[in-house]
Design an enzyme around this catalytic site. Structure first.
Site, PDB file in Angstrom:
ATOM      1  N   TYR A 196      -1.404  -0.461  10.834  1.00  0.00           N
ATOM      2  CA  TYR A 196      -1.526  -0.861   9.408  1.00  0.00           C
ATOM      3  C   TYR A 196      -0.229  -0.513   8.676  1.00  0.00           C
ATOM      4  O   TYR A 196       0.295  -1.327   7.909  1.00  0.00           O
ATOM      5  CB  TYR A 196      -2.721  -0.133   8.776  1.00  0.00           C
ATOM      6  N   SER A 237       0.849  -1.189   0.000  1.00  0.00           N
ATOM      7  CA  SER A 237       0.000   0.000   0.000  1.00  0.00           C
ATOM      8  C   SER A 237       0.890   1.247   0.000  1.00  0.00           C
ATOM      9  O   SER A 237       2.072   1.171   0.348  1.00  0.00           O
ATOM     10  CB  SER A 237      -0.843  -0.003   1.281  1.00  0.00           C
TER      11      SER A 237
END
Ligand SMILES: NC(=O)c1ccc[n+]([C@@H]2O[C@H](COP(=O)([O-])OP(=O)(O)OC[C@H]3O[C@@H](n4cnc5c(N)ncnc54)[C@H](OP(=O)(O)O)[C@@H]3O)[C@@H](O)[C@H]2O)c1
Length: 254
Positions: A162, A149
């Site tokens: 995350y 990501s």
């Protein structure tokens, strides 16, 4: 016409929705036999039917990849049934955001167990088969694609855990790349920005409000934008390894 991934097999984790579903479809269109791995079997069955209706070959594997045995069994079932493994797309992931002080620690455990450990279990089980595919297949190359990501490159308040999982995927990918690239197993990190999928919907309501405030008016990427990138990566000539791809919606600043 020879399809670019004809006679190859791909395994896609998290194939029941979003980026994984689009990627499985795209690889099947290129001629790969595709193993579809996730927990929601009904969604995988539906996807397999669509792939087969288009003339492709699909194998449904209901598995929770946070369980090492299930991850390993998914890889072995793929090789036993489809004969080989040329491409692994480690896509399954979860994103549970919010300030750390109020966070339920179980959310952190879910992210580490899936985004980091699940990806590692699948990779470990697949590696011997990818190395073998790079040696004996007509293409003489194999691919490991890890879906990270933008959050694997830039940390932000409200998403530190995350971020930690996706930064970890980056470190794991680069270390592994150096170990296997001379044997023609290519390792690529895909780093999407905001994509319109179910990913944000697993968050607590207050976090979903925060996400809507941040991304609500932005034109987000579609899953197919990311599957296009993955297809490009795994169809390059043997001497071309694309190791990292960062793909943001044009309007995304951070
Ligand atoms: N959407 C974005 O904006 C965005 C941006 C950057 C990176 N990403 C990354 O892209 C990847 C795919 O996410 P997405 O956006 O496509 O979200 P998604 O639609 O929620 O897809 C997540 C997939 O992971 C699967 N999964 C969840 N837990 C699993 C488990 N324990 N075992 C096996 N499969 C499991 C889910 O299937 P089941 O529930 O059926 O198991 C689902 O197919 C993730 O790694 C995410 O971090 C997404």
């Amino acid at each position: 016409m020879t399809l670019r991934l004809e006679s190859t097999t791909a395994l896609v984790t998290g194939a029941s929705s979003g980026i994984g579903e689009a990627t499985a479809l795209a690889l099947a269109v290129e001629g790969a036999a595709v193993a579809l791995v996730a927990r929601r079997k009904d969604r995988l069955d539906d996807l397999a039917a669509r792939i087969e209706a288009g003339g492709g070959r699909a194998l449904v594997i209901e598995a929770d990849v946070t369980d090492e045995e299930q991850a390993r069994a998914a890889v072995l079932h793929t090789v036993a049934t489809l004969g080989r493994l040329d491409t692994l797309v480690n896509n399954a992931g979860v994103m549970l955001l919010g300030p750390m002080e109020q966070a339920p620690v179980q959310e952190w455990q879910r992210m580490v167990e899936l985004n980091v450990l699940g990806l590692m279990y699948c990779t470990h089980a697949a590696l011997p088969h990818l190395v073998a595919a790079a040696q004996d297949s007509p293409r003489r190359v194999a691919d490991l694609v890890n879906v990270s990501s933008v959050a694997g490159r830039i940390a932000r308040a409200g998403s530190g855990v995350y971020n930690a999982t996706k930064f970890g995927v980056g470190a794991f990918s680069e270390g592994l790349r150096q170990e296997v690239t001379s044997r023609h197993v290519r390792v690529c990190l895909i780093e999407p920005g905001a994509v319109e999928t179910e990913l944000g919907s697993h968050n607590r309501p207050e976090v979903q409000e925060m996400l809507t405030a941040r991304f609500g008016t932005m034109e987000r990427l579609q899953s197919q934008d990311i599957s296009d990138a993955i297809t490009y990566v795994v169809t390059r000539a043997r001497h071309v390894a694309i190791n990292e791809m960062l793909i943001r919606p044009t309007e995304q600043e951070g």
